[in-house]
Design an enzyme around this catalytic site. Structure first.
Site, short mmCIF file in Angstrom:
data_model
loop_
_atom_site.label_atom_id
_atom_site.label_comp_id
_atom_site.label_asym_id
_atom_site.label_seq_id
_atom_site.Cartn_x
_atom_site.Cartn_y
_atom_site.Cartn_z
N ASP A 20 15.85 48.31 16.67
CA ASP A 20 16.84 47.54 17.42
C ASP A 20 16.10 46.84 18.56
OD1 ASP A 20 18.87 46.59 19.06
OD2 ASP A 20 20.13 48.36 18.85
N HIS A 21 15.99 45.52 18.45
CA HIS A 21 15.16 44.76 19.40
C HIS A 21 15.75 44.78 20.82
CE1 HIS A 21 11.90 42.33 20.52
NE2 HIS A 21 11.87 41.49 19.49
N ARG A 22 17.01 45.16 20.97
CA ARG A 22 17.59 45.25 22.31
C ARG A 22 17.04 46.44 23.08
NH1 ARG A 22 23.75 45.56 20.48
NH2 ARG A 22 22.69 47.15 19.21
#
Length: 439
Positions: free
Chosen positions: A408-410
């Protein structure tokens, strides 16, 4: 008076259905008594009383209830049975309607509003009121003759619609419970094309189209995976690890360490990931309501198919970083077996902070797994393959395994993902680090 609420067995459970009440309203119950059998999206489990007293049932079997909703109450002993009042009055009313003249004679003044109905009955004697409409079965009740047969609410409803006698079916579900697939098999090939709901537009059914209603588990998985792909900005990182030494160590453990006979490569990867998560706590985090939630416990979920082969289970081993390799191996087998049997423990399907999906035993070289929110990463593991590798300038046979991390790039970024995977690779290629006592 204490409320009995529908428990939340797993992170994905939104509602449950009472399969069977083991007690009746008015029964005296004690703490620890099994009150009911409850079906969730992933399993069936026993619901136990948490106090002593008299039971009052609020939600009947076959009726879904949201998690946290009150499904029963346990009050002080000696309370009156709530079901006694409504059952005593209907019989006299039915008899009175069948003999309108006698009723009018006995109570001419007490019930004047019913006199027109009585006059109409005298004028039309050929149309007496029929009792049949009052016994219309509710959806999900199943066949009356099969009331005591163990079957899921969906199986009962389908059996009723298709005219299948549940008494003639042997169940393949947990503890012999009849499930949807058993009913469809008993109904025959043509009956497998289930009745489609008219309000839902679908592709036309025919000899080349089979319309199959998903189970609760399959519907939940479909919903959550669609949400994950639509809402999680993900990327993937793949590494290839030499696992010659890990394979050797696993064999040595099986031959020399009591309790290590069934240690698997997945167990070793769980230990490696737990140690790597200690070093990189950003990976053991979630994105919730615009903030980071960094988890203090390292709980690893294992994606496995259930015993029936439909759907997906993710049993969880808690505090993996505090357990040694043998403990991890034993506990992972236990939670998987409980989940597949349909009798998971209270925390067996909840609380995961990181997941592993291993398809290597099926010959899959490499794949990308979908993140299971609110987790921020999942590791997909491929098969161990014998390939030629270069070692000190020479080509030699070697064992390699490919691993892909979905991120999850967040929550964290490419550099952290690469460092985390490098640490997992280092640990699995030097497996002696995995047998160091947990601390």
């Amino acid at each position: 008076m204490a409320e009995v609420n529908m428990p939340k067995l797993s992170d994905t459970m939104e509602e449950g259905t009472i399969v069977e009440w083991k007690k009746s309203s008015g029964d005296e119950v004690h703490k620890g008594d099994v009150l009911a059998e409850v079906e969730s999206d992933k399993a069936t489990f026993d619901l136990e009383a948490e106090s002593d007293g008299t039971l009052e049932i609020l939600v009947e079997k076959g009726v879904p209830a949201k998690t946290g909703a009150a499904i029963a109450r346990i009050g002080a002993g000696g309370a009156a049975k709530p079901e006694a009042k409504p059952e005593k009055k209907p019989a006299p009313k039915a008899e009175a309607k069948s003999e309108p003249k006698a009723e009018a004679k006995a109570e001419p003044k007490a019930r004047p509003v019913e006199e027109p109905a009585a006059e109409q009955q005298e004028q039309e004697p050929a149309r007496p009121p029929a009792p049949a409409p009052r016994r219309q079965p509710a959806e999900g009740d199943g066949q009356a003759a099969a009331g005591d047969i163990k079957a899921s609410p969906l199986a009962k409803r389908i059996a009723e619609e298709m005219g299948v006698d549940l008494r003639a079916i042997s169940g393949t579900g947990p503890d012999g419970r009849i499930v949807k697939e058993d009913v469809l098999a008993a109904a025959g090939g043509d009956a497998r094309r289930e009745r489609r709901r008219p309000e839902t537009p679908t592709a036309p059914a025919g000899p080349e189209v089979e319309v199959i209603e998903p189970t609760r588990m399959q519907a939940t998985i479909a919903k959550r995976m669609a949400e994950a792909k639509a809402t999680v900005p993900n990327f993937n990182v793949t590494v290839e690890a030499r696992v010659d030494e890990a394979v050797k160590l696993r064999q040595q453990l099986k031959e020399s360490v009591p309790g290590a006979e069934k240690v698997t490569m997945t167990d070793m990867l769980m230990r490696a990931c737990a140690l790597a998560l200690r070093r990189f706590p950003e990976v053991n985090s979630s994105w919730v309501d615009g903030r980071f939630q960094r988890k203090r416990s390292i709980n690893i979920g294992l994606a496995v198919p259930p015993s029936q082969g439909l759907g997906l289970l993710v049993p969880v081993v808690h505090d993996v970083d505090r357990k040694d390799l043998v403990q991890i191996s034993i506990e992972s087998r236990q939670v998987i077996e409980r989940a597949r049997s349909g009798r998971p423990g209270e925390h067996d399907l909840s609380g995961a902070t990181f997941s592993i999906s291993n398809l290597g035993m099926y010959g899959v070289d490499e794949f990308v797994a979908i993140i299971n929110p609110p987790e921020s990463a999942i590791l997909a593991v491929g098969a161990i393959k014998d390939v030629p590798v270069v070692e000190d300038g020479r080509i030699v046979p070697g064992k390699v395994m490919r691993m892909t991390l979905s991120v999850d790039h967040r929550v964290f970024y490419g550099q952290t993902a690469a460092q985390f995977m490098a640490e997992v690779k280092r640990l699995i290629e030097n497996p002696v680090t995995l047998v160091v006592p947990a601390g």
